[in-house]
Design a protein around this motif. Structure first.
Motif, PDB file in Angstrom:
ATOM      1  N   GLN A  19     -54.145  21.853 -10.868  1.00 29.16           N
ATOM      2  CA  GLN A  19     -53.005  20.982 -10.602  1.00 29.16           C
ATOM      3  C   GLN A  19     -52.171  20.765 -11.855  1.00 29.16           C
ATOM      4  O   GLN A  19     -50.928  20.767 -11.806  1.00 29.16           O
ATOM      5  N   GLU A  20     -52.823  20.602 -12.990  1.00 28.28           N
ATOM      6  CA  GLU A  20     -52.087  20.447 -14.251  1.00 28.28           C
ATOM      7  C   GLU A  20     -51.325  21.724 -14.605  1.00 28.28           C
ATOM      8  O   GLU A  20     -50.187  21.656 -15.100  1.00 28.28           O
ATOM      9  N   LEU A  21     -51.917  22.864 -14.316  1.00 27.24           N
ATOM     10  CA  LEU A  21     -51.217  24.129 -14.559  1.00 27.24           C
ATOM     11  C   LEU A  21     -49.992  24.247 -13.654  1.00 27.24           C
ATOM     12  O   LEU A  21     -48.938  24.727 -14.083  1.00 27.24           O
ATOM     13  N   LEU A  22     -50.127  23.822 -12.401  1.00 21.67           N
ATOM     14  CA  LEU A  22     -49.005  23.849 -11.465  1.00 21.67           C
ATOM     15  C   LEU A  22     -47.879  22.936 -11.944  1.00 21.67           C
ATOM     16  O   LEU A  22     -46.705  23.330 -11.976  1.00 21.67           O
ATOM     17  N   GLU A  23     -48.230  21.717 -12.340  1.00 17.85           N
ATOM     18  CA  GLU A  23     -47.216  20.761 -12.798  1.00 17.85           C
ATOM     19  C   GLU A  23     -46.516  21.240 -14.068  1.00 17.85           C
ATOM     20  O   GLU A  23     -45.354  20.904 -14.302  1.00 17.85           O
ATOM     21  N   ALA A  24     -47.210  22.027 -14.871  1.00 20.82           N
ATOM     22  CA  ALA A  24     -46.619  22.566 -16.102  1.00 20.82           C
ATOM     23  C   ALA A  24     -45.800  23.826 -15.849  1.00 20.82           C
ATOM     24  O   ALA A  24     -45.191  24.365 -16.778  1.00 20.82           O
ATOM     25  N   GLY A  25     -45.799  24.310 -14.596  1.00 21.54           N
ATOM     26  CA  GLY A  25     -45.033  25.504 -14.275  1.00 21.54           C
ATOM     27  C   GLY A  25     -45.705  26.802 -14.687  1.00 21.54           C
ATOM     28  O   GLY A  25     -45.048  27.842 -14.773  1.00 21.54           O
ATOM     29  N   LEU A  26     -47.017  26.765 -14.913  1.00 20.54           N
ATOM     30  CA  LEU A  26     -47.721  27.952 -15.380  1.00 20.54           C
ATOM     31  C   LEU A  26     -48.345  28.761 -14.249  1.00 20.54           C
ATOM     32  O   LEU A  26     -48.704  29.926 -14.453  1.00 20.54           O
ATOM     33  N   VAL A  27     -48.512  28.171 -13.078  1.00 28.31           N
ATOM     34  CA  VAL A  27     -48.960  28.886 -11.883  1.00 28.31           C
ATOM     35  C   VAL A  27     -48.108  28.402 -10.722  1.00 28.31           C
ATOM     36  O   VAL A  27     -47.443  27.363 -10.803  1.00 28.31           O
ATOM     37  N   ASP A  28     -48.116  29.175  -9.618  1.00 28.79           N
ATOM     38  CA  ASP A  28     -47.358  28.725  -8.446  1.00 28.79           C
ATOM     39  C   ASP A  28     -48.301  28.171  -7.391  1.00 28.79           C
ATOM     40  O   ASP A  28     -49.517  28.396  -7.425  1.00 28.79           O
ATOM     41  N   ALA A  29     -47.725  27.434  -6.440  1.00 29.83           N
ATOM     42  CA  ALA A  29     -48.536  26.737  -5.445  1.00 29.83           C
ATOM     43  C   ALA A  29     -49.353  27.704  -4.602  1.00 29.83           C
ATOM     44  O   ALA A  29     -50.490  27.410  -4.225  1.00 29.83           O
ATOM     45  N   ALA A  30     -48.790  28.881  -4.308  1.00 30.93           N
ATOM     46  CA  ALA A  30     -49.492  29.837  -3.450  1.00 30.93           C
ATOM     47  C   ALA A  30     -50.785  30.341  -4.076  1.00 30.93           C
ATOM     48  O   ALA A  30     -51.725  30.709  -3.366  1.00 30.93           O
ATOM     49  N   SER A  31     -50.849  30.346  -5.394  1.00 25.71           N
ATOM     50  CA  SER A  31     -52.041  30.869  -6.072  1.00 25.71           C
ATOM     51  C   SER A  31     -53.103  29.809  -6.321  1.00 25.71           C
ATOM     52  O   SER A  31     -54.206  30.131  -6.789  1.00 25.71           O
ATOM     53  N   LEU A  32     -52.810  28.551  -5.990  1.00 29.70           N
ATOM     54  CA  LEU A  32     -53.742  27.465  -6.328  1.00 29.70           C
ATOM     55  C   LEU A  32     -55.151  27.655  -5.769  1.00 29.70           C
ATOM     56  O   LEU A  32     -56.128  27.433  -6.497  1.00 29.70           O
ATOM     57  N   PRO A  33     -55.321  28.053  -4.499  1.00 27.78           N
ATOM     58  CA  PRO A  33     -56.705  28.214  -4.005  1.00 27.78           C
ATOM     59  C   PRO A  33     -57.529  29.211  -4.820  1.00 27.78           C
ATOM     60  O   PRO A  33     -58.697  28.942  -5.143  1.00 27.78           O
ATOM     61  N   GLU A  34     -56.921  30.353  -5.184  1.00 30.12           N
ATOM     62  CA  GLU A  34     -57.668  31.339  -5.969  1.00 30.12           C
ATOM     63  C   GLU A  34     -57.862  30.883  -7.410  1.00 30.12           C
ATOM     64  O   GLU A  34     -58.907  31.130  -8.009  1.00 30.12           O
ATOM     65  N   ILE A  35     -56.859  30.189  -7.962  1.00 30.61           N
ATOM     66  CA  ILE A  35     -57.011  29.659  -9.323  1.00 30.61           C
ATOM     67  C   ILE A  35     -58.148  28.643  -9.353  1.00 30.61           C
ATOM     68  O   ILE A  35     -58.919  28.577 -10.321  1.00 30.61           O
ATOM     69  N   ALA A  36     -58.276  27.863  -8.286  1.00 31.12           N
ATOM     70  CA  ALA A  36     -59.370  26.890  -8.213  1.00 31.12           C
ATOM     71  C   ALA A  36     -60.726  27.596  -8.198  1.00 31.12           C
ATOM     72  O   ALA A  36     -61.694  27.118  -8.807  1.00 31.12           O
TER      73      ALA A  36
END
Length: 358
Positions: A19-36
């Motif tokens: 979530q912090e990476l998303l808020e910083a603009g370093l990953v996109d929302a679609a990739s969050l499940p795999e990043i987790a």
């Protein structure tokens, strides 16, 4: 790839969660499940100083530290312990690979977690701090092995220790008569330069020879703050060497390597090792073939000062040690050498005859 948003006040903390990476603009929302899923297996940490260097998520800085779903793919040649640390650890915290030196790993915590790290199965924010009893066992092992002349503090990153703890370790090591040299391997000066305080620098000092080896992979890592932290260490009389890993998309071009090595020399950091990537799980996207690495270094010969020339090395999988990879300019069957411009020259002996092949 769009540029990342400018760091906000919230980015004054180390980024650790998807979530912090998303808020910083370093990953996109679609990739969050795999990043987790990646986060469940491998730690993430991007400190503010390093975050400020990232222009977009796939630039040479971001690529080193932003998690990718590709990390969940383990290639057939990849190993959880690619250089045999575990097999060569006689007591916790010690790795003994070479006769005259040993590693001491007092902790397994880093200021940032590189996505290509060969110890990525072990390092993390919760891990590996040797307690007093374990540290004493490590010291006792070193005292009992008089062939050990050099102790290399690594981890994790030893400069993540408190100044008090580091001072204690340095004094204990300096008190071992047969240990003549202490070496500290670190990312802190470029990743979190604010941690290089006067107290920490004083703790590094020793009556024994001390060398610091800083890990940097791109010239942009030498920010003004990083340069100032290195100068603070050098003013204490501690020489600084540089080590890097050859990485696809980070420094796999002649201009990128030239810029990196020039930045090191300009900051009184002697390029020491350029490492061939260790085959840790999920790191194949960073792989550069050895032949390509040799050609890259050969292209720099004659373009950069010898001060900027590292040894290109492979750490043989299984714990068999490092070996230089060249490039090689000697053709023994023909008794010739090749100059930086590609021309061949005969090797002549003192009596004027062409040297015979060995």
């Amino acid at each position: 790839m769009p540029s990342c948003p400018a760091p906000s006040p919230a980015s004054s903390r180390t980024l650790r969660t998807p979530q912090e990476l998303l808020e910083a603009g370093l990953v996109d929302a679609a990739s969050l499940p795999e990043i987790a899923k990646v986060e469940e297996r491998y730690a993430t940490a991007i400190p503010p100083a390093f975050r400020s260097l990232i222009e977009n998520p796939d630039d040479p800085i971001g690529r080193q530290v932003i998690p990718s779903p590709e990390e969940l793919i383990t290639a057939s040649h990849e190993l959880a312990d690619p250089i045999g640390d575990d097999a060569l650890s006689p007591v916790p915290g010690i790795v003994h690979r070479y006769a005259d030196r040993a590693l001491l790993k007092p902790l397994l915590i880093c200021p940032l977690y590189c996505r290509f790290c060969f110890r990525r199965e072990h390092v993390g924010p919760d891990g590996g701090l040797l307690d007093e009893a374990a540290l004493e066992r490590a010291f006792s092992w070193l005292r009992a092995h008089p062939a050990i002349r050099e102790v290399i503090l690594t981890g994790g990153d030893p400069l993540m220790l408190s100044a008090r703890r580091l001072d204690h370790i340095m004094h204990e090591l300096a008190a071992i008569p047969h240990v003549t040299t202490l070496r500290i391997h670190t990312r802190v000066p470029v990743a979190a330069p604010e941690k290089i305080t006067d107290e920490l620098v004083a703790a590094m000092d020793s009556e024994k020879a001390v060398w610091l080896v800083v890990h940097a992979n791109h010239e942009r890592e030498f920010s003004p703050e990083a340069r100032a932290s290195l100068k603070k260490i050098q003013r204490c009389g501690i020489p600084v060497l540089g080590q890097s890993v050859l990485l696809r998309g980070v420094n796999d071009s002649a201009p990128a390597l030239e810029g990196l090595f020039r930045a090191m020399v300009e900051n009184q950091v002697k390029p020491y090792y350029l490492h061939q990537l260790d085959a840790a799980p999920g790191t194949a996207r960073f792989h550069v073939p050895i032949e390509e690495g040799q050609a890259l270094l050969a292209s720099l010969r004659g373009r950069v000062t010898g001060l900027a020339w590292p040894t290109y090395v492979l750490d043989i999988p299984g714990g068999y040690g490092k070996v230089p990879l060249g490039p090689d300019y000697l053709d023994q069957p023909r008794a010739t050498v090749t100059d930086p411009n590609g021309q061949r020259h005969a090797i002549q002996s003192p009596d004027g005859t062409i040297a015979a092949p060995s």
